[in-house]
Structures are given as C-alpha cells and as structure tokens.
Write a protein that holds these residues in place. Structure first.
Motif, PDB file in Angstrom:
ATOM      1  N   ALA A 130      11.799  -4.074  -2.624  1.00 53.55           N
ATOM      2  CA  ALA A 130      11.475  -4.049  -1.201  1.00 53.55           C
ATOM      3  C   ALA A 130      10.419  -5.095  -0.853  1.00 53.55           C
ATOM      4  O   ALA A 130      10.527  -5.787   0.167  1.00 53.55           O
ATOM      5  CB  ALA A 130      11.000  -2.657  -0.793  1.00 53.55           C
ATOM      6  N   LEU A 131       9.413  -5.236  -1.692  1.00 57.79           N
ATOM      7  CA  LEU A 131       8.348  -6.209  -1.431  1.00 57.79           C
ATOM      8  C   LEU A 131       8.861  -7.643  -1.532  1.00 57.79           C
ATOM      9  O   LEU A 131       8.530  -8.487  -0.686  1.00 57.79           O
ATOM     10  CB  LEU A 131       7.191  -5.989  -2.403  1.00 57.79           C
ATOM     11  N   VAL A 132       9.649  -7.923  -2.544  1.00 53.66           N
ATOM     12  CA  VAL A 132      10.186  -9.279  -2.686  1.00 53.66           C
ATOM     13  C   VAL A 132      11.138  -9.588  -1.535  1.00 53.66           C
ATOM     14  O   VAL A 132      11.121 -10.694  -0.985  1.00 53.66           O
ATOM     15  CB  VAL A 132      10.863  -9.458  -4.063  1.00 53.66           C
ATOM     16  N   ALA A 133      11.962  -8.619  -1.140  1.00 53.94           N
ATOM     17  CA  ALA A 133      12.876  -8.831  -0.012  1.00 53.94           C
ATOM     18  C   ALA A 133      12.102  -9.091   1.280  1.00 53.94           C
ATOM     19  O   ALA A 133      12.476  -9.969   2.079  1.00 53.94           O
ATOM     20  CB  ALA A 133      13.793  -7.627   0.151  1.00 53.94           C
TER      21      ALA A 133
ATOM     22  N   GLY B   5       0.822  -1.212   0.000  1.00 50.02           N
ATOM     23  CA  GLY B   5       0.000   0.000   0.000  1.00 50.02           C
ATOM     24  C   GLY B   5       0.851   1.254   0.000  1.00 50.02           C
ATOM     25  O   GLY B   5       0.538   2.238  -0.676  1.00 50.02           O
ATOM     26  N   LEU B   6       1.952   1.226   0.728  1.00 51.72           N
ATOM     27  CA  LEU B   6       2.862   2.365   0.749  1.00 51.72           C
ATOM     28  C   LEU B   6       3.541   2.552  -0.609  1.00 51.72           C
ATOM     29  O   LEU B   6       3.679   3.673  -1.099  1.00 51.72           O
ATOM     30  CB  LEU B   6       3.914   2.178   1.842  1.00 51.72           C
ATOM     31  N   VAL B   7       3.956   1.451  -1.218  1.00 55.71           N
ATOM     32  CA  VAL B   7       4.601   1.527  -2.534  1.00 55.71           C
ATOM     33  C   VAL B   7       3.645   2.112  -3.570  1.00 55.71           C
ATOM     34  O   VAL B   7       4.065   2.878  -4.443  1.00 55.71           O
ATOM     35  CB  VAL B   7       5.115   0.132  -2.968  1.00 55.71           C
ATOM     36  N   CYS B   8       2.372   1.789  -3.474  1.00 53.29           N
ATOM     37  CA  CYS B   8       1.393   2.282  -4.445  1.00 53.29           C
ATOM     38  C   CYS B   8       0.876   3.677  -4.117  1.00 53.29           C
ATOM     39  O   CYS B   8       0.127   4.261  -4.908  1.00 53.29           O
ATOM     40  CB  CYS B   8       0.221   1.305  -4.531  1.00 53.29           C
TER      41      CYS B   8
ATOM     42  N   TRP C 243       5.416   7.225  -1.819  1.00 53.76           N
ATOM     43  CA  TRP C 243       6.573   6.450  -2.264  1.00 53.76           C
ATOM     44  C   TRP C 243       7.298   7.203  -3.383  1.00 53.76           C
ATOM     45  O   TRP C 243       8.520   7.321  -3.380  1.00 53.76           O
ATOM     46  CB  TRP C 243       6.126   5.066  -2.726  1.00 53.76           C
ATOM     47  N   GLY C 244       6.550   7.708  -4.337  1.00 55.15           N
ATOM     48  CA  GLY C 244       7.148   8.480  -5.423  1.00 55.15           C
ATOM     49  C   GLY C 244       7.710   9.803  -4.942  1.00 55.15           C
ATOM     50  O   GLY C 244       8.730  10.283  -5.448  1.00 55.15           O
ATOM     51  N   ALA C 245       7.054  10.419  -3.964  1.00 58.60           N
ATOM     52  CA  ALA C 245       7.533  11.685  -3.423  1.00 58.60           C
ATOM     53  C   ALA C 245       8.868  11.515  -2.695  1.00 58.60           C
ATOM     54  O   ALA C 245       9.640  12.465  -2.588  1.00 58.60           O
ATOM     55  CB  ALA C 245       6.491  12.282  -2.480  1.00 58.60           C
ATOM     56  N   ALA C 246       9.131  10.318  -2.217  1.00 59.88           N
ATOM     57  CA  ALA C 246      10.401  10.042  -1.538  1.00 59.88           C
ATOM     58  C   ALA C 246      11.524   9.790  -2.543  1.00 59.88           C
ATOM     59  O   ALA C 246      12.656   9.520  -2.142  1.00 59.88           O
ATOM     60  CB  ALA C 246      10.249   8.847  -0.608  1.00 59.88           C
ATOM     61  N   GLY C 247      11.199   9.834  -3.829  1.00 57.90           N
ATOM     62  CA  GLY C 247      12.208   9.639  -4.861  1.00 57.90           C
ATOM     63  C   GLY C 247      12.446   8.178  -5.209  1.00 57.90           C
ATOM     64  O   GLY C 247      13.459   7.840  -5.808  1.00 57.90           O
ATOM     65  N   LEU C 248      11.519   7.323  -4.825  1.00 58.03           N
ATOM     66  CA  LEU C 248      11.648   5.894  -5.104  1.00 58.03           C
ATOM     67  C   LEU C 248      10.668   5.505  -6.194  1.00 58.03           C
ATOM     68  O   LEU C 248       9.528   5.974  -6.224  1.00 58.03           O
ATOM     69  CB  LEU C 248      11.379   5.075  -3.840  1.00 58.03           C
ATOM     70  N   GLY C 249      11.098   4.638  -7.078  1.00 62.22           N
ATOM     71  CA  GLY C 249      10.237   4.187  -8.163  1.00 62.22           C
ATOM     72  C   GLY C 249       9.606   2.847  -7.862  1.00 62.22           C
ATOM     73  O   GLY C 249       9.818   2.248  -6.794  1.00 62.22           O
ATOM     74  N   LEU C 250       8.825   2.364  -8.809  1.00 59.73           N
ATOM     75  CA  LEU C 250       8.173   1.067  -8.632  1.00 59.73           C
ATOM     76  C   LEU C 250       9.169  -0.090  -8.627  1.00 59.73           C
ATOM     77  O   LEU C 250       8.912  -1.120  -8.005  1.00 59.73           O
ATOM     78  CB  LEU C 250       7.116   0.852  -9.713  1.00 59.73           C
TER      79      LEU C 250
END
Length: 106
Positions: free
Chosen positions: A46-49, A26-29, A33-40
């Motif tokens: 992160a999710l797989v880890a 939910g955070l990634v979507c 998440w994008g505002a923090a400079g992180l992409g999909l």
C-alpha cells in the motif's frame, strides 16, 4: 487566478501526498492495521503504491503544464510553474523514497 493555481498546485500536491503517505505509514504501524487482518507485507504494498501514484501524479502535472492546454499566456508564469513542477516532482520522489527502501515500523 489561473496563474496562481498553475504556480501553487505542484507544491500543494507534494504537501498533500507527503502527508498522506506518511499518515498511511502511521496507520500501517498502528495496532489497527493488524486488527483489520492486514499484515506488514500488505502495508508495504500500500505504501509503495501510494508513493508511486504520487510521483506519477506529479509527472502527469509536469507534462500537462508543458502542453498547450494548461500552458499560461505569460512566459514568466510558464517558467515559474514549470520550475516548481520539476521541484515538486523531485521533492516527491526524494521524500517518499524512504517508504520504499527502509523498514516500516521500528
């Protein structure tokens, strides 16, 4: 009291890891998440880890319950705790599999 923990911890860890991984999704979507400079792509990693860590934790718990240090004295409690640890390991792998195999945000 230790017997209750041996029986309840595997499914409790499954519940916590399920909640954590899908909360992370939910955070990634979210726009944050994008505002923090992180992409999909970083979100997928992160999710797989997190999913792999949850499955590994369940496997370590199962191995620990089979060993002599955490093994209960009662044969019944040992059987129940091992059965629930196997169920929790399978449930963790099964419920977190969509994180690694499906699209993230629809």
């Amino acid at each position: 009291m230790r017997d209750v923990l041996r029986i309840s911890v595997p499914l409790t860890i499954w519940l916590a890891s399920f909640s954590a991984v899908y909360g992370l999704q939910g955070l990634v979507c979210s726009p944050r998440w994008g505002a923090a400079g992180l992409g999909l792509a970083a979100g997928r990693v992160a999710l797989v880890a997190a999913a792999v860590a949850a499955v590994a934790l369940q496997a370590v718990l199962l191995l620990g319950l089979r060993g002599p240090r955490l093994a209960p004295a009662s044969g019944f409690v040992r059987g129940v705790s091992l059965a629930l640890a196997v169920v929790a390991l399978v449930a963790t792998a099964w419920t977190l599999l969509p994180v690694a195999t499906t699209s993230l945000c629809l």
